[in-house]
Design a protein around this motif. Structure first.
Motif, PDB file in Angstrom:
ATOM      1  N   ALA A  39       9.326  28.649  10.346  1.00 48.22           N
ATOM      2  CA  ALA A  39       8.542  27.507  10.815  1.00 48.22           C
ATOM      3  C   ALA A  39       9.221  26.836  12.011  1.00 48.22           C
ATOM      4  CB  ALA A  39       8.349  26.504   9.681  1.00 48.22           C
ATOM      5  N   SER A  43       7.569  26.776  16.118  1.00 52.37           N
ATOM      6  CA  SER A  43       7.042  25.470  16.522  1.00 52.37           C
ATOM      7  C   SER A  43       6.762  25.408  18.019  1.00 52.37           C
ATOM      8  CB  SER A  43       8.037  24.367  16.149  1.00 52.37           C
ATOM      9  OG  SER A  43       8.207  24.291  14.756  1.00 52.37           O
ATOM     10  N   LEU A 136       5.839  12.111   7.024  1.00 55.00           N
ATOM     11  CA  LEU A 136       6.793  12.957   6.318  1.00 55.00           C
ATOM     12  C   LEU A 136       7.492  12.196   5.198  1.00 55.00           C
ATOM     13  CD1 LEU A 136       8.351  14.791   9.378  1.00 55.00           C
ATOM     14  CD2 LEU A 136       6.857  15.769   7.636  1.00 55.00           C
ATOM     15  N   GLY A 176       7.798  21.301  -0.498  1.00 56.45           N
ATOM     16  CA  GLY A 176       6.403  21.517  -0.835  1.00 56.45           C
ATOM     17  C   GLY A 176       6.202  22.758  -1.664  1.00 56.45           C
ATOM     18  N   ASP A 182       8.404  21.012   5.022  1.00 53.92           N
ATOM     19  CA  ASP A 182       7.621  21.176   6.251  1.00 53.92           C
ATOM     20  C   ASP A 182       8.575  21.099   7.440  1.00 53.92           C
ATOM     21  OD1 ASP A 182       5.809  21.256   8.288  1.00 53.92           O
ATOM     22  OD2 ASP A 182       4.471  19.736   7.447  1.00 53.92           O
ATOM     23  N   ALA A 185       7.208  20.175  10.998  1.00 60.47           N
ATOM     24  CA  ALA A 185       6.895  18.764  11.209  1.00 60.47           C
ATOM     25  C   ALA A 185       8.158  17.934  11.376  1.00 60.47           C
ATOM     26  CB  ALA A 185       6.064  18.232  10.042  1.00 60.47           C
ATOM     27  N   HIS A 186       9.206  18.280  10.636  1.00 61.94           N
ATOM     28  CA  HIS A 186      10.472  17.562  10.797  1.00 61.94           C
ATOM     29  C   HIS A 186      11.070  17.836  12.172  1.00 61.94           C
ATOM     30  CE1 HIS A 186      11.344  15.657   6.880  1.00 61.94           C
ATOM     31  NE2 HIS A 186      10.559  16.603   6.398  1.00 61.94           N
TER      32      HIS A 186
END
Length: 222
Positions: A39, A43, A136, A176, A182, A185-186
């Motif tokens: 992930a 990004s 978050l 999750g 995530d 997103a972080h």
């Protein structure tokens, strides 16, 4: 870039004695860690932020992956930082989870702004605000905000005084499905923090309430 150096604010160990990318010990990295790393690698970020893998720590956790980033405006570097994703499948008492994010962010400041007594509190609120703005969930945040000033003498006396802000922090991302946080997103929220410290304008209409540092004097040339 002038890569962020020094010991990360995680309460244990530092960034020395490391190697590129993730460290998986003697075995294969757990699926949850592999998914989080994928992930991060996949990004897409705003174009002013240049990011690439860097050395990951060996002593903080069984598995680690690190990236460094620079906020660029033309041929000038406005801010830089490093983000490390740590993973211990057995969990960690201090983390209260199996993942931990550790960061160092720094930027040059105008001396007048560096003297603002509220600056450390404001900078810390930028970190928590960046995470909150993306909805978050996280726990056990900790860190420091440091101001440093340099004055030059002798053969360097023609250089103007310089001031720098440093944010060192760590937090536990909530896990999750499949125990995977995530991570993308972080990373995005961390880049929001970098951009804010660098004084970039908000990335979109939804960020209009973000207050950034004004443009720094003589940012570092590339």
């Amino acid at each position: 870039m002038a890569a962020a150096q020094g010991r990360m604010s995680d309460g244990a160990g530092g960034m020395d004695e490391a190697k590129e990318g993730d460290r998986v010990g003697s075995g294969v990295a757990p699926p949850a860690f592999q998914a989080a790393v994928q992930a991060l690698r996949g990004s897409r970020l705003r174009p002013q932020i240049e990011i690439e893998p860097t050395r990951a720590p060996q002593r903080l956790a069984p598995h680690a992956y690190a990236v460094e980033a620079t906020v660029v405006d033309g041929d000038q570097d406005l801010a830089d930082g490093r983000l490390v994703l740590l993973h211990d499948p057995d969990g960690h008492d201090a983390w209260r989870g199996t993942f931990r994010l550790v960061t160092l962010v720094r930027a040059e400041l105008e001396p007048e702004m560096a003297a603002d007594p509220l600056l450390p509190e404001v900078c810390w609120s930028w970190l928590t605000g960046a995470l909150g703005a993306r909805g978050l969930s996280y726990g056990e945040p900790s860190g420091t905000v440091t101001r440093a000033s340099s004055h030059y003498f002798g053969g360097l006396s023609e250089r103007p005084a310089a001031s720098q802000i440093e944010i060192r922090a760590s937090w536990t991302p909530r896990e999750g499905l499949g125990g995977v946080p995530d991570a993308a997103a972080h990373l995005a929220s961390w880049c929001d923090l970098l951009a804010q410290v660098a004084g970039l304008p908000p990335a979109g209409p939804g960020d209009a309430s973000v207050v950034t540092l004004p443009q720094r004097r003589d940012p570092q040339a590339r």
